[in-house]
Design a protein around this motif. Structure first.
Motif, PDB file in Angstrom:
ATOM      1  N   TYR A 150     -30.775 -45.258 -13.701  1.00  0.00           N
ATOM      2  CA  TYR A 150     -32.132 -45.707 -13.959  1.00  0.00           C
ATOM      3  C   TYR A 150     -32.146 -46.662 -15.154  1.00  0.00           C
ATOM      4  O   TYR A 150     -32.894 -47.637 -15.180  1.00  0.00           O
ATOM      5  CB  TYR A 150     -33.013 -44.487 -14.209  1.00  0.00           C
ATOM      6  CG  TYR A 150     -34.483 -44.786 -14.130  1.00  0.00           C
ATOM      7  CD1 TYR A 150     -34.972 -45.607 -13.115  1.00  0.00           C
ATOM      8  CD2 TYR A 150     -35.387 -44.274 -15.049  1.00  0.00           C
ATOM      9  CE1 TYR A 150     -36.322 -45.890 -13.032  1.00  0.00           C
ATOM     10  CE2 TYR A 150     -36.731 -44.560 -14.967  1.00  0.00           C
ATOM     11  CZ  TYR A 150     -37.180 -45.365 -13.958  1.00  0.00           C
ATOM     12  OH  TYR A 150     -38.512 -45.660 -13.886  1.00  0.00           O
ATOM     13  N   ILE A 154     -34.059 -50.291 -15.628  1.00  0.00           N
ATOM     14  CA  ILE A 154     -35.074 -50.506 -16.659  1.00  0.00           C
ATOM     15  C   ILE A 154     -34.621 -51.551 -17.655  1.00  0.00           C
ATOM     16  O   ILE A 154     -35.362 -52.475 -17.999  1.00  0.00           O
ATOM     17  CB  ILE A 154     -35.354 -49.205 -17.425  1.00  0.00           C
ATOM     18  CG1 ILE A 154     -35.935 -48.165 -16.504  1.00  0.00           C
ATOM     19  CG2 ILE A 154     -36.327 -49.469 -18.547  1.00  0.00           C
ATOM     20  CD1 ILE A 154     -36.331 -46.920 -17.233  1.00  0.00           C
TER      21      ILE A 154
ATOM     22  N   TRP B 106     -39.898 -45.234 -18.850  1.00  0.00           N
ATOM     23  CA  TRP B 106     -39.154 -44.019 -18.532  1.00  0.00           C
ATOM     24  C   TRP B 106     -40.054 -42.968 -17.930  1.00  0.00           C
ATOM     25  O   TRP B 106     -39.597 -42.061 -17.246  1.00  0.00           O
ATOM     26  CB  TRP B 106     -38.443 -43.483 -19.771  1.00  0.00           C
ATOM     27  CG  TRP B 106     -37.308 -44.346 -20.167  1.00  0.00           C
ATOM     28  CD1 TRP B 106     -37.361 -45.440 -20.988  1.00  0.00           C
ATOM     29  CD2 TRP B 106     -35.960 -44.240 -19.733  1.00  0.00           C
ATOM     30  NE1 TRP B 106     -36.133 -46.007 -21.086  1.00  0.00           N
ATOM     31  CE2 TRP B 106     -35.235 -45.285 -20.333  1.00  0.00           C
ATOM     32  CE3 TRP B 106     -35.273 -43.348 -18.914  1.00  0.00           C
ATOM     33  CZ2 TRP B 106     -33.884 -45.474 -20.129  1.00  0.00           C
ATOM     34  CZ3 TRP B 106     -33.928 -43.537 -18.715  1.00  0.00           C
ATOM     35  CH2 TRP B 106     -33.244 -44.595 -19.319  1.00  0.00           C
ATOM     36  N   TRP B 107     -41.335 -43.064 -18.189  1.00  0.00           N
ATOM     37  CA  TRP B 107     -42.269 -42.079 -17.655  1.00  0.00           C
ATOM     38  C   TRP B 107     -42.986 -42.669 -16.472  1.00  0.00           C
ATOM     39  O   TRP B 107     -43.356 -43.831 -16.465  1.00  0.00           O
ATOM     40  CB  TRP B 107     -43.287 -41.672 -18.730  1.00  0.00           C
ATOM     41  CG  TRP B 107     -42.647 -40.892 -19.807  1.00  0.00           C
ATOM     42  CD1 TRP B 107     -42.148 -41.382 -20.971  1.00  0.00           C
ATOM     43  CD2 TRP B 107     -42.387 -39.491 -19.816  1.00  0.00           C
ATOM     44  NE1 TRP B 107     -41.612 -40.366 -21.705  1.00  0.00           N
ATOM     45  CE2 TRP B 107     -41.744 -39.203 -21.026  1.00  0.00           C
ATOM     46  CE3 TRP B 107     -42.655 -38.450 -18.934  1.00  0.00           C
ATOM     47  CZ2 TRP B 107     -41.356 -37.904 -21.358  1.00  0.00           C
ATOM     48  CZ3 TRP B 107     -42.268 -37.176 -19.270  1.00  0.00           C
ATOM     49  CH2 TRP B 107     -41.620 -36.914 -20.475  1.00  0.00           C
ATOM     50  N   GLN B 108     -43.189 -41.821 -15.451  1.00  0.00           N
ATOM     51  CA  GLN B 108     -43.962 -42.225 -14.290  1.00  0.00           C
ATOM     52  C   GLN B 108     -45.334 -41.599 -14.434  1.00  0.00           C
ATOM     53  O   GLN B 108     -45.527 -40.438 -14.091  1.00  0.00           O
ATOM     54  CB  GLN B 108     -43.284 -41.731 -13.011  1.00  0.00           C
ATOM     55  CG  GLN B 108     -41.884 -42.253 -12.825  1.00  0.00           C
ATOM     56  CD  GLN B 108     -41.899 -43.615 -12.159  1.00  0.00           C
ATOM     57  OE1 GLN B 108     -42.646 -43.845 -11.238  1.00  0.00           O
ATOM     58  NE2 GLN B 108     -41.076 -44.518 -12.652  1.00  0.00           N
ATOM     59  N   ASP B 151     -41.935 -38.504 -11.280  1.00  0.00           N
ATOM     60  CA  ASP B 151     -41.308 -38.490 -12.603  1.00  0.00           C
ATOM     61  C   ASP B 151     -40.178 -37.455 -12.608  1.00  0.00           C
ATOM     62  O   ASP B 151     -40.358 -36.344 -12.119  1.00  0.00           O
ATOM     63  CB  ASP B 151     -42.336 -38.127 -13.666  1.00  0.00           C
ATOM     64  CG  ASP B 151     -41.771 -38.316 -15.050  1.00  0.00           C
ATOM     65  OD1 ASP B 151     -42.031 -39.368 -15.642  1.00  0.00           O
ATOM     66  OD2 ASP B 151     -41.038 -37.430 -15.536  1.00  0.00           O
ATOM     67  N   PRO B 152     -39.008 -37.833 -13.171  1.00  0.00           N
ATOM     68  CA  PRO B 152     -37.874 -36.909 -13.152  1.00  0.00           C
ATOM     69  C   PRO B 152     -38.145 -35.579 -13.856  1.00  0.00           C
ATOM     70  O   PRO B 152     -37.463 -34.595 -13.591  1.00  0.00           O
ATOM     71  CB  PRO B 152     -36.776 -37.689 -13.866  1.00  0.00           C
ATOM     72  CG  PRO B 152     -37.150 -39.107 -13.710  1.00  0.00           C
ATOM     73  CD  PRO B 152     -38.643 -39.140 -13.682  1.00  0.00           C
ATOM     74  N   ARG B 170     -37.926 -32.648  -7.379  1.00  0.00           N
ATOM     75  CA  ARG B 170     -38.001 -33.329  -8.675  1.00  0.00           C
ATOM     76  C   ARG B 170     -37.985 -34.831  -8.426  1.00  0.00           C
ATOM     77  O   ARG B 170     -37.443 -35.308  -7.432  1.00  0.00           O
ATOM     78  CB  ARG B 170     -36.870 -32.906  -9.600  1.00  0.00           C
ATOM     79  CG  ARG B 170     -35.510 -33.240  -9.100  1.00  0.00           C
ATOM     80  CD  ARG B 170     -34.447 -32.655 -10.016  1.00  0.00           C
ATOM     81  NE  ARG B 170     -33.225 -32.402  -9.273  1.00  0.00           N
ATOM     82  CZ  ARG B 170     -32.357 -33.351  -8.958  1.00  0.00           C
ATOM     83  NH1 ARG B 170     -32.578 -34.590  -9.317  1.00  0.00           N
ATOM     84  NH2 ARG B 170     -31.279 -33.055  -8.262  1.00  0.00           N
ATOM     85  N   SER B 173     -37.950 -41.314  -9.735  1.00  0.00           N
ATOM     86  CA  SER B 173     -38.363 -42.560 -10.382  1.00  0.00           C
ATOM     87  C   SER B 173     -38.706 -43.711  -9.452  1.00  0.00           C
ATOM     88  O   SER B 173     -38.541 -44.844  -9.809  1.00  0.00           O
ATOM     89  CB  SER B 173     -37.293 -43.062 -11.345  1.00  0.00           C
ATOM     90  OG  SER B 173     -36.930 -42.047 -12.199  1.00  0.00           O
TER      91      SER B 173
END
Lengths: 187, 264
Positions: A150, A154, B106-108, B151-152, B170, B173
């Motif tokens: 990931y 990103i 990094w956050w969904q 989100d992971p 889980r 992403s």
């Protein structure tokens, strides 16, 4: 005519100058913060947008000391923590960006401002996302393979977009801060 | 003493300004950026979609209904052998525009344009045309922040609607999630409908999540399946928030290691 009188007022009153300068700076930060949750057309690549706060920290730190850069990184990092999640913290990556940008002796390598700021933003975006990825690796609630796959996406997406949009934040701010420091010199 | 005073005279303004900005930053951090999201909502209001169902989303809506049907059929067969089934009351949801996304990559997360003033509470379920998409994790007076299923860090109990095999999902992403099964040899095929399971504390049971895209039974330690979320998470324009009180039933025997959600 009007701007001249404005400049004269600012020149005469240091307190007003500082207040106006701080207000403009704070407004630019606010603008970057408010743009962060949007994904406007042309600002998005696979769901990833430019890292506006990182661009602002780069713009701030380019002509300042490492300490100032770290301070800006800390401030914006804390705010971004509040807007997303406290862990992993954004302060580390943004502080590192501030320090590295300030320490970079870019005059030695590049003359052109436009290119250099884009390049710095590119590199710093990669570094910032790497710092976050390392924090995730230590946290240990995701698998390493997942994190680093990931991370590639990103880091590259955010670096490309941040470097493209960096001049939009940098040039107005640079112009403004130059004008302000010129006024300060005169008094 | 003298040097200190001289330093103070020279750096007074800078120090005060730095202190002010740091103080403001800490305040924003502690309040989860509520002021910022409120301002954002205020400015974004003119640009929000007027909640019209777009034709692009109709297909997803149709799929959601089909999945619900599959789920209900399967459930119905089980219930025929049971007595004393108490049906859950249908609750009305709050339709809301999606005004923003996560402020980092990094956050969904989603930012929705309804908050406390409209009756949204922490832990409410967010549905979109196509199925469940996530859970409200923070609320301000006029906005709310949603942690997406993709989100992971989001882990939710799920079940295969056809064969009732359980597991948890889980995020991965994107609009994919990974389902890990509790059984070594689950009966799961490509195209199976996945719904939230009755073991889930965070979500009510039986909400459609998605379809199985691929299955890997050899995966260690548990077999895995990749699920494609039915809801078009990457281009949502509106969503519906349903209030959800965490059930006391599941609290008596919490499958703690099976379903956990790390909250930011």
């Amino acid at each position: 005519m009007k701007t001249e009188s404005l400049i004269a007022t600012l020149q005469d009153r240091p307190i007003a100058r500082i207040a106006v300068n701080s207000a403009v700076t704070a407004a630019s930060v606010l603008l970057c913060l408010l743009v962060s949750p949007t994904r406007l057309l042309g600002m998005e690549l696979a769901g990833i947008g430019p890292n506006w706060l990182l661009i602002w920290v780069v713009a701030w730190s380019v002509k300042r000391t490492a300490f100032h850069g770290a301070l800006a990184g800390l401030t914006l990092g804390l705010i971004q923590d509040g807007m997303t999640a406290h862990e992993p913290t954004h302060t580390l990556s943004l502080m590192l960006v501030g320090i590295l940008t300030a320490r970079l002796r870019k005059e030695r390598y590049l003359r052109e401002d436009f290119i250099s700021v884009a390049l710095i933003a590119f590199g710093m975006a990669v570094i910032a996302e790497t710092v976050t990825a390392i924090q995730y690796s230590f946290q240990g609630d995701r698998s390493l393979v997942e994190i680093w796959t990931y991370h590639q996406l990103i880091a590259l997406g955010s670096a490309v977009l941040s470097s493209m949009w960096a001049p939009i934040v940098y040039f107005p701010l640079k112009h403004w801060w130059q004008q302000m420091s010129a006024l300060e010199q005169q008094t | 003493m003298f040097t200190l005073r001289r330093w103070w005279d020279r750096h007074r303004i800078q120090t005060v300004l730095a202190g002010l900005s740091l103080g403001a930053a800490v305040f924003l951090r502690q309040t989860q950026g509520a002021v910022l999201y409120e301002t954002y909502q205020l400015l974004a209001r003119p640009f929000q979609p007027n909640l019209e169902r777009k034709s692009a989303l109709e297909n997803a809506r149709f799929q959601e209904l089909q999945e619900r049907l599959t789920e209900l059929e399967s459930q119905n067969q089980q219930l025929r052998s049971l007595l004393g089934y108490v049906s859950e009351n249908k609750r009305s949801g709050i339709t809301t525009p999606v005004v923003g996304r996560s402020a980092d990559h990094w956050w969904q997360q989603l930012i929705l344009g309804r908050g406390q003033k409209d009756g949204v509470k922490d832990g409410a379920i967010v549905m979109a045309p196509g199925g469940v998409v996530g859970r409200v994790i923070s609320v301000t007076p006029r906005t709310s922040r949603v942690l997406l299923l993709s989100d992971p860090s989001s882990r939710v109990g799920a079940t295969v609607s056809r064969s009732r095999y359980m597991g948890y999902i889980r995020g991965k992403s994107s609009n994919r999630v990974v389902m890990e099964f509790f059984d070594k040899v689950p009966d799961v095929r490509q195209g199976d409908v996945i719904t939230t399971s009755s073991l889930s504390q965070l979500f009510p049971a039986g909400l459609p999540v998605g379809r199985v895209e691929s299955v890997n039974l050899n995966k260690s330690p548990a077999p895995e399946a990749v699920i494609e979320l039915t809801a078009p998470v990457s281009f949502l324009e509106w969503a519906v928030i349903y209030p959800h009180a965490q059930s006391s039933l599941s609290r008596s025997s919490p499958p703690a290691d099976r379903e956990s959600e790390s909250q930011p």
